[in-house]
Design a protein around this motif. Structure first.
Motif, PDB file in Angstrom:
ATOM      1  N   ALA A  79      44.553  46.474  42.730  1.00 42.57           N
ATOM      2  CA  ALA A  79      44.242  45.253  43.481  1.00 42.57           C
ATOM      3  C   ALA A  79      45.353  44.220  43.324  1.00 42.57           C
ATOM      4  CB  ALA A  79      42.920  44.674  43.007  1.00 42.57           C
ATOM      5  N   ALA A 109      40.161  41.063  49.040  1.00 42.97           N
ATOM      6  CA  ALA A 109      39.195  42.036  48.511  1.00 42.97           C
ATOM      7  C   ALA A 109      38.994  43.158  49.525  1.00 42.97           C
ATOM      8  CB  ALA A 109      37.886  41.345  48.200  1.00 42.97           C
ATOM      9  N   VAL A 156      38.446  38.298  42.136  1.00 41.34           N
ATOM     10  CA  VAL A 156      39.672  38.031  42.896  1.00 41.34           C
ATOM     11  C   VAL A 156      39.630  36.551  43.271  1.00 41.34           C
ATOM     12  CG1 VAL A 156      40.902  38.499  45.039  1.00 41.34           C
ATOM     13  CG2 VAL A 156      39.822  40.362  43.789  1.00 41.34           C
ATOM     14  N   ILE A 202      32.526  44.908  47.388  1.00 44.96           N
ATOM     15  CA  ILE A 202      32.397  43.467  47.149  1.00 44.96           C
ATOM     16  C   ILE A 202      30.938  43.189  46.823  1.00 44.96           C
ATOM     17  CG2 ILE A 202      32.635  41.186  48.196  1.00 44.96           C
ATOM     18  CD1 ILE A 202      34.810  42.380  49.985  1.00 44.96           C
ATOM     19  N   ASN A 249      38.485  36.750  50.242  1.00 44.42           N
ATOM     20  CA  ASN A 249      37.714  37.824  50.887  1.00 44.42           C
ATOM     21  C   ASN A 249      38.630  38.824  51.580  1.00 44.42           C
ATOM     22  OD1 ASN A 249      35.266  36.842  50.041  1.00 44.42           O
ATOM     23  ND2 ASN A 249      35.056  35.465  51.788  1.00 44.42           N
ATOM     24  N   LEU A 254      34.126  41.837  42.734  1.00 43.55           N
ATOM     25  CA  LEU A 254      34.092  43.247  43.155  1.00 43.55           C
ATOM     26  C   LEU A 254      33.569  44.106  42.012  1.00 43.55           C
ATOM     27  CD1 LEU A 254      36.838  41.993  44.651  1.00 43.55           C
ATOM     28  CD2 LEU A 254      36.760  44.282  45.574  1.00 43.55           C
TER      29      LEU A 254
END
Ligand SMILES: Nc1ncnc2c1ncn2[C@@H]1O[C@H](COP(=O)(O)OP(=O)(O)OP(=O)(O)O)[C@@H](O)[C@H]1O
Ligand SMILES: [Mg+2]
Length: 640
Positions: free
Chosen positions: A89, A179, A161, A339, A176, A55
């Motif tokens: 995050a 994210a 991530v 992303i 995914n 990201l």
């Protein structure tokens, strides 16, 4: 006392290498065991896969509605921004939302499936309680956080991530999802903030509207209240007419608004027209008042009221514009992160890291092997070399006696001294003799020396050594007396192939026999040595006998009669007998069986011997049954 000179480092290195070579098999076995265990462990470990999404945090302050260029904070603010985003995050909220979005509460890997303890309980028929609903989501969230790593890539604006799972596809999907969830939550948070600001503005707008109405009323009310005075002061009768128009229109409007409830589009249009007429008449009235030629005090009052109305009007317009702005912003919020690289299912497992684990196991096993070998060499195992022996106990010298096989026609291995005087075996005893002579030289008075032959435990070669040494001395022309003082288990008579009428034990027990040695005193058939043999095992405690006057008298007369008196004794660790004889000794030979006598036994025996010998008396160790091939002169002068 160890009298050897200090060793050079390279000699120590050579000694270490020779230890490692000697213990090679043990090192290999330890390495094999450690590596085998590691391989076994690796077989049982489930491979895990790690998928990574990248990201990018865009630290510029974006406003899509503004035509101005985005603001780039730069420097530490920039850095802090990226770090903040990473912390967000990593937050519980993101993990929880991800767990919910990916349905992890029901996932066999991340969900609250029965653990090892639960399975055990199930075996005993106890039902395990599996969490449900929110509690299950909590478990999934915890497991997801444990399987997730969020890290910045260097000092860039990019962060990764990574999610680890048993399935590569699941790992990629979760990375995914996490994210995206983080980005969605970021947008939602921004929208939420704008909405909050809008709600705040709405409240302010309401009060501005009230203020505006009040200020409007202020001007109109002032005109209404002071119309007569204004008209006369301004000399403008039109004001009265306009005011009357206004009143009439207001009355019409009241009438219309009462009828509007009954419907009719025409009526509504009429109402709107009336409203417009009221507004324009009011405007005209105000205009007329202000443009009239009024006294300055009156004008100032009017102007003030007018200004207030205008300010209220401006404020209201501003707030309204800002509100519309925020309304639009709610719809156009964009995330600050995006992303840049979606996670893909990895081909290779991230754990266990076979190569790393195996190479570490290799290094560890080598260390463990060497460690075990050294521990065995210096602490636990048997003695494998003269040098090792000297490091374990501080003897004056160590002499190796090679292992030899007994021939069928032999009664004793010590026969080899006479039968094969040039053998390694015979040489080793000459070596032992020379060493003893050097360390405990003959007394000037010419009295004989007493050499004690001892060992830690049974069967270490005391009797063989004693007889072989006696014969070696005899070969040199010395007069030797060998006494079998192992009263508990005499064996020299067996070596000589005789069975006397009574033995040394009987002699010590019978005070009448003082001075006489008939029956148990023999001449060795293979040499000139005289031997005082035993006969059978003792059935009484023997230590008192060795402390007796008879024994001392015997030793005394033997000292006068011969050059060397060798005394074969009982094992030091088993009985105390040897410790009673030790004070009379001028030298001691400690027999140690190659690779067999434990270091603990050896240390104990040495300590017992040392504490009973006179301090200046040397101890020479004889490493018996040596199969290493390093008997004496093989190790170039080391035992010389
Ligand atoms: N150098 C050697 N090579 C081969 N065998 C040997 C050697 N020295 C001794 N032995 C054997 O070891 C065994 C024990 O030897 P020995 O009887 O001399 O030991 P010991 O210490 O006197 O035993 P004990 O404590 O029972 O009296 C005997 O069988 C002997 O033949
Ligand atoms: Mg013996």
């Amino acid at each position: 006392m160890n009298t050897q000179p200090e060793r050079m480092p390279e000699t120590d290195l050579r000694a270490l290498v020779s230890i490692l070579r000697r213990r090679g098999r043990m090192i290999a076995a330890t390495m094999g065991a450690v590596l085998g265990l590691t391989l076994l462990l690796l077989l049982f470990l489930t491979p895990k896969y790690t998928a990574t999404a990248l990201l990018l945090v865009d630290p510029t302050q974006k406003d899509l509605l503004s035509a101005e260029a985005a603001v780039q904070p730069g420097g530490s603010a920039d850095n802090a921004r990226v770090e903040s985003e990473i912390e967000i995050a990593r937050s519980v909220a993101v993990a929880r939302a991800t767990a919910r979005a990916a349905g992890l509460a029901l996932d066999p890997e991340f969900g609250p499936g029965p653990g090892a303890g639960d399975r055990l309980r199930a075996l005993f028929g106890l039902a395990a309680e599996v969490p449900q609903g929110e509690a299950a989501l909590d478990v999934a969230r915890r497991k997801l956080r444990e399987a997730t790593r969020i890290e910045r890539r260097g000092l860039t604006h990019v962060f990764a991530v990574s999610v680890t799972s048993k399935s590569p596809e699941r790992a990629a999907e979760l990375a995914n999802t996490l994210a995206r969830t983080y980005i969605d939550l970021q947008v939602a948070a921004k929208v939420g903030a704008v909405e909050k600001a809008r709600d705040l503005l709405l409240g302010q707008l309401e009060s501005a509207r009230t203020r505006l109405a009040a200020s409007d009323d202020g001007v109109d009310g002032y005109i209404r209240r002071n119309l007569q005075a204004l008209a006369s002061e301004a000399g403008n009768p039109r004001l009265i007419g306009l005011q009357e128009d206004l009143q009439r229109l207001n009355a019409v409007r009241t009438g219309l608004s009462e009828q509007v409830g009954q419907g009719g589009a025409e009526l509504e249009r009429e109402l709107a027209r009336t409203d417009a007429a009221i507004a324009s008449t009011r405007g005209a009235l105000r205009e007329a008042v202000l443009s009239s030629d009024l006294p300055s005090a009156r004008l100032a009052e009017m102007f003030e009221l007018q200004q207030e109305a205008e300010i209220a009007q401006r404020q209201y317009t501003n707030l309204l514009a800002r509100l519309r702005d925020l309304d639009a912003q709610v719809l156009v919020q964009v995330a600050d992160s995006r992303i840049v690289s979606e996670a893909l299912p990895p081909d290779v497992a991230s754990s266990p890291r076979y190569k790393l684990i195996l190479s570490m196991a290799l290094v560890f096993s080598l260390g463990a092997g060497v460690g075990v070998a050294l521990i065995r060499e210096f602490y636990i195992g048997g003695i494998l070399s003269g040098r090792q022996l000297e490091t374990v106990v501080p003897v004056s010298r160590a002499v190796s006696v090679p292992f030899v096989k007994m021939r069928r026609d032999q009664t004793c291995l010590a026969d080899g001294i006479v039968e094969a005087p040039l053998s390694h075996f015979s040489e080793s005893f000459r070596h032992l003799r020379t060493t003893l002579d050097r360390l405990a030289p003959p007394e000037e008075t010419g009295r004989g020396r007493v050499v004690l032959i001892a060992s830690a435990v049974a069967g270490e070669g005391k009797s063989t050594t004693a007889l072989a040494l006696a014969r070696t001395y005899a070969q040199l022309g010395r007069s030797v007396a060998l006494i079998d003082a192992d009263l508990r288990k005499p064996s020299l008579h067996e070596c000589l192939g005789v069975m006397p009428d009574h033995g040394f034990l009987e002699y010590l027990r019978d005070p009448e026999a003082e001075g006489s040695a008939e029956g148990f005193y023999l001449r060795d058939p293979l040499s000139a040595a005289g031997v005082l043999v035993g006969r059978g095992r003792a059935d009484v405690p023997t230590d008192q006998l060795l402390m007796s006057r008879q024994f001392q008298l015997l030793l005394d007369s033997a000292r006068d009669a011969v050059d060397v008196i060798l005394i074969d004794t009982s094992p030091l660790n088993a009985v105390v007998d040897a410790q009673f004889i030790a004070p009379f000794a001028d030298a001691a030979v400690l027999c140690v069986r190659f690779a067999d006598t434990s270091q603990t036994d050896l240390r104990l025996a040495h300590a017992r011997l040392r504490e009973t010998l006179r301090p200046e008396v040397p101890i020479v160790a004889a490493l018996t049954r040596d199969i290493s091939g390093a008997s004496g002169y093989d190790e170039s002068g080391y035992y010389a």
